[in-house]
Design a protein around this motif. Structure first.
Motif, mmCIF file in Angstrom:
data_model
loop_
_atom_site.group_PDB
_atom_site.id
_atom_site.type_symbol
_atom_site.label_atom_id
_atom_site.label_comp_id
_atom_site.label_asym_id
_atom_site.label_seq_id
_atom_site.Cartn_x
_atom_site.Cartn_y
_atom_site.Cartn_z
ATOM 1 N N PHE A 104 0.846 -1.191 0.000
ATOM 2 C CA PHE A 104 0.000 0.000 0.000
ATOM 3 C C PHE A 104 0.882 1.240 0.000
ATOM 4 O O PHE A 104 2.023 1.193 0.470
ATOM 5 N N SER A 105 0.322 2.348 -0.479
ATOM 6 C CA SER A 105 1.052 3.607 -0.391
ATOM 7 C C SER A 105 1.339 3.915 1.078
ATOM 8 O O SER A 105 0.650 3.424 1.979
ATOM 9 N N ASN A 106 2.370 4.700 1.303
ATOM 10 C CA ASN A 106 2.911 5.004 2.633
ATOM 11 C C ASN A 106 3.495 3.756 3.291
ATOM 12 O O ASN A 106 3.763 3.757 4.484
ATOM 13 N N ASN A 107 3.645 2.696 2.512
ATOM 14 C CA ASN A 107 4.151 1.419 3.015
ATOM 15 C C ASN A 107 3.423 0.982 4.281
ATOM 16 O O ASN A 107 4.021 0.456 5.227
ATOM 17 N N TYR A 108 2.104 1.206 4.260
ATOM 18 C CA TYR A 108 1.278 0.790 5.387
ATOM 19 C C TYR A 108 1.332 -0.728 5.517
ATOM 20 O O TYR A 108 1.186 -1.457 4.535
ATOM 21 N N ARG A 109 1.542 -1.198 6.728
ATOM 22 C CA ARG A 109 1.582 -2.636 6.999
ATOM 23 C C ARG A 109 0.431 -3.003 7.924
ATOM 24 O O ARG A 109 0.434 -2.622 9.101
ATOM 25 N N PRO A 110 -0.543 -3.742 7.408
ATOM 26 C CA PRO A 110 -1.678 -4.144 8.243
ATOM 27 C C PRO A 110 -1.222 -5.003 9.414
ATOM 28 O O PRO A 110 -0.319 -5.809 9.290
ATOM 29 N N ARG A 111 -1.864 -4.807 10.541
ATOM 30 C CA ARG A 111 -1.560 -5.613 11.719
ATOM 31 C C ARG A 111 -2.700 -6.604 11.966
ATOM 32 O O ARG A 111 -2.559 -7.774 11.748
ATOM 33 N N VAL A 112 -3.827 -6.089 12.392
ATOM 34 C CA VAL A 112 -4.964 -6.953 12.684
ATOM 35 C C VAL A 112 -5.987 -6.928 11.549
ATOM 36 O O VAL A 112 -6.592 -7.931 11.228
ATOM 37 N N SER A 113 -6.149 -5.772 10.940
ATOM 38 C CA SER A 113 -7.108 -5.651 9.835
ATOM 39 C C SER A 113 -6.478 -4.835 8.722
ATOM 40 O O SER A 113 -5.389 -4.274 8.882
ATOM 41 N N GLY A 114 -7.180 -4.747 7.609
ATOM 42 C CA GLY A 114 -6.690 -3.989 6.471
ATOM 43 C C GLY A 114 -6.664 -2.497 6.744
ATOM 44 O O GLY A 114 -7.168 -2.020 7.764
ATOM 45 N N PRO A 115 -6.095 -1.731 5.836
ATOM 46 C CA PRO A 115 -5.982 -0.290 6.033
ATOM 47 C C PRO A 115 -7.297 0.437 5.779
ATOM 48 O O PRO A 115 -8.220 -0.115 5.180
ATOM 49 N N VAL A 116 -7.350 1.671 6.233
ATOM 50 C CA VAL A 116 -8.397 2.599 5.819
ATOM 51 C C VAL A 116 -7.709 3.609 4.895
ATOM 52 O O VAL A 116 -6.478 3.701 4.852
ATOM 53 N N PHE A 117 -8.504 4.356 4.162
ATOM 54 C CA PHE A 117 -7.955 5.282 3.178
ATOM 55 C C PHE A 117 -6.919 6.225 3.800
ATOM 56 O O PHE A 117 -5.854 6.459 3.227
ATOM 57 N N ALA A 118 -7.216 6.761 4.981
ATOM 58 C CA ALA A 118 -6.316 7.729 5.619
ATOM 59 C C ALA A 118 -4.933 7.142 5.892
ATOM 60 O O ALA A 118 -3.933 7.870 5.871
ATOM 61 N N ASP A 119 -4.838 5.839 6.119
ATOM 62 C CA ASP A 119 -3.543 5.197 6.362
ATOM 63 C C ASP A 119 -2.641 5.260 5.136
ATOM 64 O O ASP A 119 -1.417 5.266 5.260
#
Length: 136
Positions: A104-119
């Motif tokens: 994902f953009s910002n190299n967001y790494r999900p932990r427990v659930s998927g990202p939200v747009f703001a992440d």
């Protein structure tokens, strides 16, 4: 009179201008399949609950690949996955955890659930912007 038309033309081109979002995808570990990339505007239930406003499919080659989107300035998010086996979908295990690399953009790494747009939000101004996404 000529000055009036020149000013109007410049004003119209400012409102219709597009910016370029360059995306570098890193950490490609398999040379088979394709990288499937979606560009999203703000939406509820990102990324699964909304359609991308633009998408690209690029062959996996080397450790990194580059692509670009021409869009209007604004807030966007990128979600992608490496479709290693070429079946057109992100394969998951019985628990819903991806078996193929994704990012994902910002190299967001999900932990427990998927990202939200703001992440994953990337703010694109009137000029060119480059982001890097590392496959997980």
């Amino acid at each position: 009179m000529l000055l009036f038309f020149a000013i109007q033309l410049m004003t119209l081109s400012c409102f219709n201008s597009e910016a370029k979002l360059n995306v570098t995808i890193e950490n490609i570990r398999h040379s088979t399949g394709q990288i499937r990339v979606g560009l999203y505007a703000a939406c509820e239930n990102f990324p699964m609950g909304c359609k991308p406003i633009a998408s690209q499919v690029i062959d996996a080659s080397g450790n990194n690949v580059h692509l670009a989107f021409d869009v209007k300035p604004g807030d966007y998010a990128v979600a992608l996955f490496h479709d290693v086996n070429g079946n057109g979908k992100l394969d998951k295990n019985l628990f819903g955890i991806p078996k193929e690399p994704y990012g994902f953009s910002n190299n967001y790494r999900p932990r427990v659930s998927g990202p939200v747009f703001a992440d994953c939000r990337v703010r694109l101004g009137a000029s060119e912007k480059t982001i890097s996404i590392k496959l997980i």
